[in-house]
Design a protein around this motif. Structure first.
Motif: not given
Length: 536
Positions: A255-256, A276-278, A308-310
């Protein structure tokens, strides 16, 4: 004889006339059709890319006056329609002069850039009119590294005025001054060299605005990927994707993800400008700029930014030696996939990968007896970031035992059950704590092994991470209680046995009792003498 001499004179006159005519032809036709070599100097990103020279005008060089050469330009037939459109000259007998005049009057750089873009778009959309490498005037070559850098050499190229195009290039200048992926070149001598610093789509990646950093398990880091809008001249559609692969020790916060064109934060994009796709199996995040050509063709050179954050998770790679090898880190690799063929936007290639690194460290507590160096079991510790904690239950770092029978602990993830703030040494006297970032920590001994004294103050442990001039990680050091920095991550803690206090009735008690009796007697004598003195 006289008749013969008359015939000879006539013959000589005819010969003189013929030779005179021939010499006149030679004098009136000094133009030649020579060839030359065009050397194109590129840059590192040009390696392996194709450069093509399209002849717009052929050139004849008039050499009758060596000190004052003149040039005759003739329009290549493939460009007649193009110049008819832009000059609005409908008379085919005048189009050559109109085309020459149009190009000659292109004086400022901006006009030349726009003209080059239009000509390139026409070539791409009418590719059958411009065959390459078939023995004609249009030739191509690949850039290659040599002793002089990265170059492409086009040999035996007929003299002419050319449009030189680096296939797949996004631009030929830096983003501060956008240009065209093609340039205009006059080849009117044996050797011509040009600088074509073509820019191809690339990505710049940062973690917390750095090339490398350290972080602890359970905390977030912020990634930023930056590229620029390429010149999409001649493309009907354009493929442009950020492809970013996360290591096992990083958990994407889906969501980031945010995408911007232009300066953040006012230029955030929403669907359907991108998708986007992960892929959880390959741990790959793909950001596709689905409408880049449609929405941003007129904004060449502006930044495209993905953030983005992780979160550093329990699978984080722990730095385990003094090498700056990225395999010791939780690295993250990103590249751009982009169109490289205007005639087929489905043809793509990848930019060089950009890697950033997140390091996670550990320390080893080594508890032993003074003198004998015997490992001590049963010592209890808590690790905190506070130097003066009075409540370790709340101040101590929460840890998880990696396996039930090990002396290895790691920092707990947020909300993870089974964590503890107290760790206990086993038979080896050692405890390993994993998942720490660079910083200062305080190790409190909360309980000493039986028969030993507990430490009265916390041990200060400083983990230092050093980086080189380019921001890349170079080494880690550990400093314990302000001692000399060490490459070792071992924190040695020596414990001394407590002194044995005397029992009742022991020799110690007798000595103290005897001293007490002596003091009482001496006190009585002193008081007696004092009384006698007062009577006198």
């Amino acid at each position: 004889m006289k008749k013969w001499m008359t015939c000879l004179a006539k013959a000589l006159t005819v010969f003189a006339l013929v030779m005179g005519c021939f010499m006149n032809v030679m004098a009136e036709e000094p133009a030649t059709d020579p060839t030359g070599t065009l050397t194109v100097n590129g840059n590192q990103s040009s390696t392996g890319k194709t450069i093509t020279a399209y002849q717009m005008f052929s050139v004849k060089v008039n050499t009758s006056e060596p000190d004052n050469l003149s040039y005759t330009y003739e329009l290549n037939s493939g460009f007649e329609e193009f110049f008819t459109i832009i000059t609005k000259e409908k008379d085919s007998t005048k189009i050559n002069d109109a085309a020459y005049a149009y190009v000659y009057e292109l004086q400022d750089d901006k006009a030349k850039v726009e003209f080059a873009k239009k000509a390139l778009a026409y070539i791409i959309s009418h590719s059958t009119q411009f065959p390459v490498d078939n023995g004609g005037v249009n030739k191509s070559e690949k850039f290659a590294k040599d002793g002089n850098g990265v170059t492409a050499t086009l040999s035996n190229l007929p003299y002419g005025y050319y449009l030189v195009y680096a296939a797949g290039a996004a631009d030929t200048t830096d983003s501060a001054k956008p240009g065209s992926p093609a340039v205009l070149v006059s080849l009117v001598k044996a050797e011509t060299t040009i600088e074509l610093k073509s820019a191809y789509p690339t990505v710049d990646k940062k973690v917390d605005d750095l090339e490398a950093t350290s972080a602890e398990i359970g905390t977030q880091v912020t990634y930023k990927l930056t590229s620029t809008i390429p010149d999409m001249t001649g493309y009907s559609s354009y493929t442009f994707k950020f492809v970013d692969t996360l290591s096992e020790g990083l958990t994407l916060n889906e969501d980031s993800v945010k995408v911007y064109v232009g300066e953040v934060p006012d230029a955030i994009l929403t669907d359907p400008a991108y998708s986007k796709e992960f892929d959880k199996n390959s741990r790959t995040l793909t950001i596709s700029m689905d409408l880049l050509k449609e929405n941003f063709a007129d904004r060449t050179g502006e930044p495209i930014i993905v953030t983005y954050t992780a979160t550093i998770n329990k699978n984080a790679i722990i730095y385990n030696n003094n090498s700056a090898d990225p395999s010791n880190s939780n690295n993250n690799s990103a590249y751009i996939e982009y169109s490289n063929d205007p005639s087929n936007s489905q043809n793509t290639e990848k930019s060089p990968a950009e890697v950033v690194e997140v390091y996670t460290f550990d320390i080893v507590i080594n508890k032993f007896a003074a003198g004998s160096k015997t490992p001590l079991a049963g010592a209890e510790f808590s690790l905190s970031k506070k130097s003066d904690s009075t409540n370790l239950e709340s101040d101590a770092i929460q840890l998880i035992q990696v396996t039930s029978d090990s002396d290895v602990y790691r920092l707990a993830e947020s909300g993870e059950s089974g964590s503890t703030s107290t760790i206990v040494t086993g038979s080896t006297g050692e405890i390993t704590i994993q998942g720490l970032k660079a910083g200062t920590y305080y190790l409190y001994e909360t309980k000493a092994p039986e028969g030993y004294n507990k430490l009265t103050a916390p041990i200060t442990i400083v983990i230092e991470a050093e980086y080189d001039s380019e921001g890349k990680f170079s080494k880690r050091q550990v400093i314990v209680d302000n001692n000399t920095a060490s490459k070792s991550n071992v924190v040695n803690i020596e414990n001394r046995a407590g002194a044995v206090l005397p029992d009742t009735g022991s020799m110690g008690t007798m000595i103290f009792s005897a001293m007490g009796v002596v003091m009482v007697i001496l006190g009585s004598i002193w008081m007696s003498r004092k009384k006698k003195g007062s009577r006198a």
